[in-house]
Design an enzyme around this catalytic site. Structure first.
Site, short mmCIF file in Angstrom:
data_model
loop_
_atom_site.label_atom_id
_atom_site.label_comp_id
_atom_site.label_asym_id
_atom_site.label_seq_id
_atom_site.Cartn_x
_atom_site.Cartn_y
_atom_site.Cartn_z
N ASN A 77 -10.32 -0.34 0.53
CA ASN A 77 -8.86 -0.22 0.52
C ASN A 77 -8.34 -0.45 -0.91
O ASN A 77 -8.40 -1.56 -1.42
CB ASN A 77 -8.28 -1.25 1.49
N CYS A 114 0.82 -1.22 0.00
CA CYS A 114 0.00 0.00 0.00
C CYS A 114 0.85 1.26 0.00
O CYS A 114 0.37 2.35 -0.33
CB CYS A 114 -0.91 0.03 1.22
N HIS A 130 -4.07 6.50 5.10
CA HIS A 130 -4.35 5.36 4.22
C HIS A 130 -5.79 4.91 4.48
O HIS A 130 -6.20 4.73 5.64
CB HIS A 130 -3.36 4.24 4.56
O1 UT7 Z 1 -3.87 -1.93 3.75
C1 UT7 Z 1 -3.06 -2.95 4.19
C2 UT7 Z 1 -3.11 -3.09 5.66
N1 UT7 Z 1 -4.29 -3.79 6.07
C3 UT7 Z 1 -5.05 -3.25 7.00
O2 UT7 Z 1 -4.83 -2.14 7.42
C4 UT7 Z 1 -6.14 -4.11 7.60
C5 UT7 Z 1 -6.11 -3.97 9.09
N2 UT7 Z 1 -7.11 -4.75 9.77
C6 UT7 Z 1 -8.43 -4.46 9.79
O3 UT7 Z 1 -8.86 -3.54 9.12
C7 UT7 Z 1 -9.32 -5.28 10.68
O4 UT7 Z 1 -8.56 -6.13 11.49
C8 UT7 Z 1 -10.37 -6.12 9.90
C9 UT7 Z 1 -11.44 -5.21 9.32
C10 UT7 Z 1 -9.69 -6.90 8.79
C11 UT7 Z 1 -11.07 -7.10 10.83
O5 UT7 Z 1 -11.66 -6.42 11.93
P1 UT7 Z 1 -11.44 -6.96 13.40
O6 UT7 Z 1 -12.22 -6.12 14.30
O7 UT7 Z 1 -9.96 -7.02 13.63
O8 UT7 Z 1 -12.10 -8.38 13.34
P2 UT7 Z 1 -11.44 -9.82 13.60
O9 UT7 Z 1 -10.52 -10.19 12.47
O10 UT7 Z 1 -10.90 -9.86 14.99
O11 UT7 Z 1 -12.71 -10.73 13.52
C12 UT7 Z 1 -13.79 -10.60 14.45
C13 UT7 Z 1 -14.89 -11.57 14.07
C14 UT7 Z 1 -14.41 -12.99 13.82
O12 UT7 Z 1 -15.39 -13.88 14.33
P3 UT7 Z 1 -15.20 -14.58 15.77
O13 UT7 Z 1 -13.92 -15.35 15.65
O14 UT7 Z 1 -15.09 -13.43 16.75
O15 UT7 Z 1 -16.41 -15.40 15.88
C15 UT7 Z 1 -14.39 -13.10 12.31
O16 UT7 Z 1 -14.59 -14.43 11.87
O17 UT7 Z 1 -15.52 -11.16 12.86
C16 UT7 Z 1 -15.58 -12.24 11.93
N3 UT7 Z 1 -15.51 -11.72 10.58
C17 UT7 Z 1 -16.60 -11.35 9.88
N4 UT7 Z 1 -17.92 -11.38 10.19
C18 UT7 Z 1 -18.75 -10.91 9.26
C19 UT7 Z 1 -14.41 -11.49 9.82
N5 UT7 Z 1 -14.76 -10.97 8.64
C20 UT7 Z 1 -16.12 -10.88 8.65
C21 UT7 Z 1 -17.07 -10.43 7.72
N6 UT7 Z 1 -18.37 -10.44 8.07
N7 UT7 Z 1 -16.72 -9.93 6.52
#
Ligand code: UT7
Length: 325
Positions: A282, A113, A252
Site C-alpha cells: 500500500n 490515500c 486502491h
Molecule cells: O489504505 C488505507 C486503508 N487501509 C486499509 O485498507 C487496510 C484494511 N485492512 C486490511 O487490509 C486487513 O484488515 C489487514 C490486512 C490489516 C488485517 O487482515 P485481517 O484479516 O483483518 O486480520 P485481523 O486484523 O483480524 O487479524 C487476524 C489475526 C490476529 O490474530 P488473532 O487475534 O486472530 O490471534 C492478528 O494478531 O492475524 C494476526 N496478525 C498477524 N499474523 C501474522 C496481524 N498481523 C499479522 C502479521 N502476521 N503481519
C-alpha cells in the site's frame, strides 16, 4: 467549461525491495499470512537519503515527458501526501523548484490515500474554470518512514513510491466523473498520534512509538469496501456509462481481498482489474497513480478505453472516478 484530460503519467519507486521473507526476520509473521491476508509479496523501501520529493520529482519528470509538456508551462502543482519531506514548506514547493515550474502555484493536500484523486478533482475544477491550463497532480509517499517495524499488524502493509499525472485543457473530455467523500467520525482507526499540535513531539512520544501509523485494519476493511462500492456506482452514473463498458478497474492497492470484494459487488470481471499490490504494497496516495502509469505503459490501456478508479484512506476519505483514456 473546458474539457479536461490526463495528458501524461509517470511513476517512480525506490529500487530496494523488502520481501515478506525479510519481514519474517523482523517481526512474528510469515510470507503465507501476508500473502493470503493481503496479496502483498514485496514492497519498495527508500534508502535513507531519499525522501518523498525525490520520488515525486522522478515521477513528475516522466509525466512531463509522456505529455510532451515543458515544466515552465505548468500552472500548478498539487501533491497529495501523508509523508511530506517537512511539515512545512510543502513538498509541492520543493518539487516546483526542482522542476523549474516557475509559473506554478504549489501546495500539498492531506487526504490520506485519496490525496491524488482529491488533487485530480481540484486541478480539474481549476482548469474547467479557466484559472489554469495545465496542472501537475502527484501522489507521493515514503510510508516506510512512519511504519513501526515492531508492529506486525501494520509494518508489512505499506511501501514507498510516487505517481504523477499532468492534466490539461483538451478538445475532448477525458475525466468524465469524480466522486469524493469523507467521514471524520472514525479518524482514530487510522492515524499517526504524535508530531502535530495535539501531541507535539517529545522524548515521551518517541519512547511510546507515537510517531508511527496506528491502524485498526479489520474495521477499516468493511468501511473501505462499502465506500469504494458506493462511490464507484455514483461515478459510473455521473459519467453516464454502464459498468459493462468499463475496460479497466484500478482499485486502491491496499489489500487484494478488499479489491476482490469491491469487484464482486460491482460485478466487474477479474480480468478487467489492475493489480500491483503484490509488488508495491500500500503506497497510500501513490497507489492509484502508480497503477495508472503502469497500466498505460504496459499497454493495458488504449486510447478511448474507460477506466474506473477507486480509493479509500485515512480520514476517512474516499473517491472514485471515470476516465476516458
Ligand atoms: O489504505 C488505507 C486503508 N487501509 C486499509 O485498507 C487496510 C484494511 N485492512 C486490511 O487490509 C486487513 O484488515 C489487514 C490486512 C490489516 C488485517 O487482515 P485481517 O484479516 O483483518 O486480520 P485481523 O486484523 O483480524 O487479524 C487476524 C489475526 C490476529 O490474530 P488473532 O487475534 O486472530 O490471534 C492478528 O494478531 O492475524 C494476526 N496478525 C498477524 N499474523 C501474522 C496481524 N498481523 C499479522 C502479521 N502476521 N503481519
Amino acid at each position: 467549461m473546458s474539457p479536461v484530460r490526463i495528458l501524461g503519467t509517470g511513476s517512480s519507486a525506490p529500487e530496494r525491495i523488502l520481501t515478506n521473507f525479510d519481514f519474517e526476520k523482523i517481526v512474528d509473521t510469515s510470507d503465507e499470512w501476508i500473502r493470503t491476508r493481503t496479496g502483498i509479496v514485496e514492497r519498495r523501501i527508500a534508502d535513507p537519503d531519499i525522501a518523498t520529493s525525490d520520488m515525486a520529482y522522478e515521477a513528475s519528470l516522466r509525466a512531463l515527458e509522456a505529455a510532451s509538456v515543458n515544466s515552465i508551462d505548468v500552472d500548478g502543482v498539487i501533491l497529495g501526501t501523508v509523508t511530506p519531506d517537512y511539515f512545512f514548506p510543502s513538498t509541492a514547493c520543493l518539487l516546483q523548484s526542482r522542476l523549474g515550474a516557475k509559473k506554478a502555484f504549489a501546495f500539498d493536500l492531506s487526504a490520506g490515500c485519496s490525496g491524488f484523486v482529491y488533487g485530480l478533482q481540484l486541478g480539474k475544477a481549476m482548469i474547467e474554470s479557466g484559472e489554469a491550463r495545465i496542472i501537475l497532480v502527484v501522489g507521493a509517499e515514503t510510508m516506510t518512514r512512519i511504519m513501526d517495524f515492531k508492529d506486525r499488524a501494520t509494518c508489512v502493509l505499506f511501501g514507498d513510491g510516487a505517481g504523477a499525472a499532468l492534466i490539461g485543457k483538451s478538445d475532448m473530455s477525458g475525466i468524465l466523473s469524480l466522486c469524493l467523500g469523507a467521514n471524520g467520525d472514525d479518524w482514530e482507526l487510522l492515524h499517526m498520534p504524535a508530531g502535530g499540535s495535539r501531541i507535539p513531539p517529545s522524548e515521551e512520544t518517541v519512547r511510546n512509538r507515537l510517531h508511527y501509523i496506528k491502524m485498526k485494519g479489520n474495521d477499516i476493511f468493511k468501511e473501505a469496501v462499502k465506500a469504494m462500492e458506493s462511490a464507484s456506482i455514483e461515478a459510473i452514473r455521473k459519467a453516464d456509462i454502464t459498468t459493462e463498458e468499463i475496460d479497466l478497474f484500478i482499485p486502491h492497492q491496499a489489500n487484494l481481498r478488499i479489491m476482490e470484494a469491491v469487484r464482486k459487488r460491482l460485478d466487474i470481471p477479474p480480468k478487467k482489474v489492475f493489480i500491483n499490490v503484490d509488488r508495491y504494497g500500500n503506497t497510500s496516495s501513490a497507489s492509484v497513480p502508480i497503477a495508472l502509469d503502469e497500466a498505460v505503459r504496459s499497454g493495458r490501456v488504449e486510447r478511448g478505453d474507460l477506466i474506473l478508479f477507486s480509493v479509500f484512506g485515512a480520514g476517512f476519505t474516499w473517491a472514485s472516478g471515470i476516465i476516458r483514456w
